[in-house]
Structure formats: C-alpha cells, structure tokens
Design a protein around this motif. Sequence first.
Motif, PDB file in Angstrom:
ATOM      1  N   LYS A 217     -51.731  19.329  -9.578  1.00  0.00           N
ATOM      2  CA  LYS A 217     -52.848  18.468  -9.139  1.00  0.00           C
ATOM      3  C   LYS A 217     -53.374  17.641 -10.299  1.00  0.00           C
ATOM      4  O   LYS A 217     -53.783  16.477 -10.129  1.00  0.00           O
ATOM      5  N   ARG A 218     -53.369  18.233 -11.509  1.00  0.00           N
ATOM      6  CA  ARG A 218     -53.906  17.535 -12.689  1.00  0.00           C
ATOM      7  C   ARG A 218     -52.861  16.699 -13.418  1.00  0.00           C
ATOM      8  O   ARG A 218     -53.159  16.096 -14.454  1.00  0.00           O
ATOM      9  N   ALA A 219     -51.637  16.660 -12.915  1.00  0.00           N
ATOM     10  CA  ALA A 219     -50.559  15.936 -13.594  1.00  0.00           C
ATOM     11  C   ALA A 219     -50.918  14.457 -13.760  1.00  0.00           C
ATOM     12  O   ALA A 219     -51.451  13.819 -12.841  1.00  0.00           O
ATOM     13  N   VAL A 220     -50.615  13.932 -14.928  1.00  0.00           N
ATOM     14  CA  VAL A 220     -50.881  12.522 -15.229  1.00  0.00           C
ATOM     15  C   VAL A 220     -49.954  11.630 -14.403  1.00  0.00           C
ATOM     16  O   VAL A 220     -48.740  11.854 -14.332  1.00  0.00           O
ATOM     17  N   THR A 221     -50.536  10.630 -13.747  1.00  0.00           N
ATOM     18  CA  THR A 221     -49.716   9.621 -13.049  1.00  0.00           C
ATOM     19  C   THR A 221     -50.134   8.244 -13.577  1.00  0.00           C
ATOM     20  O   THR A 221     -49.915   7.943 -14.737  1.00  0.00           O
ATOM     21  N   ASP A 222     -50.729   7.422 -12.735  1.00  0.00           N
ATOM     22  CA  ASP A 222     -51.178   6.085 -13.157  1.00  0.00           C
ATOM     23  C   ASP A 222     -52.100   5.554 -12.076  1.00  0.00           C
ATOM     24  O   ASP A 222     -52.360   6.220 -11.075  1.00  0.00           O
ATOM     25  N   GLY A 223     -52.594   4.363 -12.257  1.00  0.00           N
ATOM     26  CA  GLY A 223     -53.495   3.772 -11.271  1.00  0.00           C
ATOM     27  C   GLY A 223     -52.835   2.749 -10.377  1.00  0.00           C
ATOM     28  O   GLY A 223     -53.524   2.011  -9.663  1.00  0.00           O
ATOM     29  N   LEU A 224     -51.509   2.689 -10.399  1.00  0.00           N
ATOM     30  CA  LEU A 224     -50.806   1.655  -9.653  1.00  0.00           C
ATOM     31  C   LEU A 224     -50.682   1.959  -8.162  1.00  0.00           C
ATOM     32  O   LEU A 224     -50.582   1.045  -7.340  1.00  0.00           O
ATOM     33  N   GLU A 225     -50.686   3.248  -7.819  1.00  0.00           N
ATOM     34  CA  GLU A 225     -50.509   3.679  -6.426  1.00  0.00           C
ATOM     35  C   GLU A 225     -49.254   3.047  -5.808  1.00  0.00           C
ATOM     36  O   GLU A 225     -49.241   2.646  -4.638  1.00  0.00           O
ATOM     37  N   ARG A 226     -48.195   2.973  -6.614  1.00  0.00           N
ATOM     38  CA  ARG A 226     -46.886   2.495  -6.120  1.00  0.00           C
ATOM     39  C   ARG A 226     -45.936   3.679  -6.134  1.00  0.00           C
ATOM     40  O   ARG A 226     -45.518   4.131  -7.203  1.00  0.00           O
TER      41      ARG A 226
END
Length: 323
Positions: A217-226
């Motif tokens: 749940k805390r894994a780093v992703t990004d703000g692109l929502e792609r």
Amino acid sequence: MTRLSGITPSGHAHVGNYLGAIRRWAREGAQGDLYFVSDLHAMTTAYHPQRLRARARELLATLIASGIEPNQVFVQSDLIREIGALTWLLECTCAYGEAARMTQFKEKSGTDGKIAARVGLLTYPVLMAADILLQGADEVPVGDDQEQHVELARALARRFNSTHGEVFTVPRAVTPRAAARVRDLADPTRKMDKSATDAAGVIFVLDEPDMVRRKIKRAVTDGLERLEYRPDDQPGLANLLEILAACLGKSPREVADGYPSYDSLKDAVAEALIEELRPIRTGTLSLLADIDHLDKIRAEGAIRARERGQHRLESALRLAGVG
C-alpha cells in the motif's frame, strides 16, 4: 551435469530472492543440481554470529519449503574444513592482482582508505572458487555481478590442473532465463536487498499477510495515474506490475490492462503475493518449529556434499605436496 547455486544469509529472504531465484531453482532445477546456503560469504563484512546462524537455518528451511529436494541442499559452513583447505590451495594459486581487481572488492573496500576492508573481502572470490571446484560443478548460473568470480574459478582450475595435474572440472558461467527483478518498494531505483538498513520497501518471505499489504500500500508510484508498463518513466509502477506478473505467470504489459487505478492494482499485487508466499511461509515456519527434523536434513546434506568433494580435495592436496 552439475549446476551449483548459492544464496547468502546476509538477511532474511525477500520476495526478490524468491521470485528471481529460489522459485526458479525449485521449478526448473534438474536432478544433479546443488543449492547451498553460503553463510561463510556473509562474514566478509561486520555480522552478528547468532543472527548469522539463525538466518542460515531459516534460509535452508525456505529452500526446502519452496520445493527444492532436501537431497540437493547443504550449508556451506558444514564443509568448512574441506572448503578451508581447498581455499588455501587456491589462494596459493591465485595472484594478488587477480583478487584485487574484482569489481565487488573495489566497490566495497573503497578507494580513499576510509573503509576498513577485511582480508576476507579480498579473498572471497577464491572461497567462491573453492565452493564451485570442490563440488565439481560444470555450470554456475550467475548474474552479471558474479560472472567475474566464475571466470576467476575457471582460471584457477586451469592453472592448478596444468601445474599439478588434472583434478578440477573447469566450470562455466551461465545466464539464467530472465526472471523477476524486484526493486525496493520505497526506492525503485535500487534492487530489493535483504541486508537493507530500512526494511520499509522490502517484503520478506516470512512477513505476515497484513505486513505485506501495508508495504504494498505504501509502495512508491507517481502522480501520473497512467496504468502502463513503462519501466524508465514509471519505475515504481513497473515494479508492482512485474511482481504481479511474476505471481500470475503473465507479462507486465498484460496485467497493466486489468486495473482502473493504482489502488486497485496495489490491492491485487498484495493478494497475489500473499497467496504466492503462503505455502512457502507455512512450510518454512513448520520446518523451523521442528528443529530436529531440519537438523537431520542439514546433517545428511553435509555428508552428501562432503562425499561428493572428498576425492577432489584429497587428489588436490596430494598433487600439491601436502596430502
């Protein structure tokens, strides 16, 4: 043909170790393959003796719980007399420059004199050569970072054979089929590491299911929502897709199409990973709860490994003039 693979108990086994190596050994290994817990390798840097012993036992249990046959596993230190003797012969065959130019030694010892590197860090590749040559391994599956060490084992085998007489099989490095390369969940620019000082981004094989969910749940992703598989542009998201794909037996691009949001993807990754690890976790804990049984498997593995290498060691010692 004998293939030899080892894993170092520098920390608890994590999902990258399992998906990238251990699971492949269990599913694709042949009858003659050998797998060992390389606890002596974990002594080249600072370590805690009791923790090392416990982790070696835990890792042995994990290998067996993952489906590797008990008659194919052993713990390196159980052969310390044989490996120690052969390592000395090979150290007396190896030139200082050969050991000192190993990339891992240069990286870990530093160049400014501020790091107090142990001599074992310098001679570790010779110890690795002893592991390989003692068991008569034909092939050693390794990643790019270890290929240089196998080349040293090849050079030492040839040199000893030509100087003293034919004793050792000359091994060759082989590149395993591409497998999951799991990145740290908190920092996807680096590999998941069982000796990491911060375990927030590391999922261990023995983590409780709720812990797995929290870390995912805390894994780093990004703000692109792609929701696309783009490792260069979205490494955190790509890491999650690769983990899910490895659990489902699909490609990362295939699984990327099935989820409407990052949160839904993270939920799917967590559940798939929990189910993938469940039997391994259960089996490992069961073995650790029956120490007498695990110790029996370990003792029998040591006997088999010792018997496999005994004639090579005796021949090498005799030809070198000390046996």
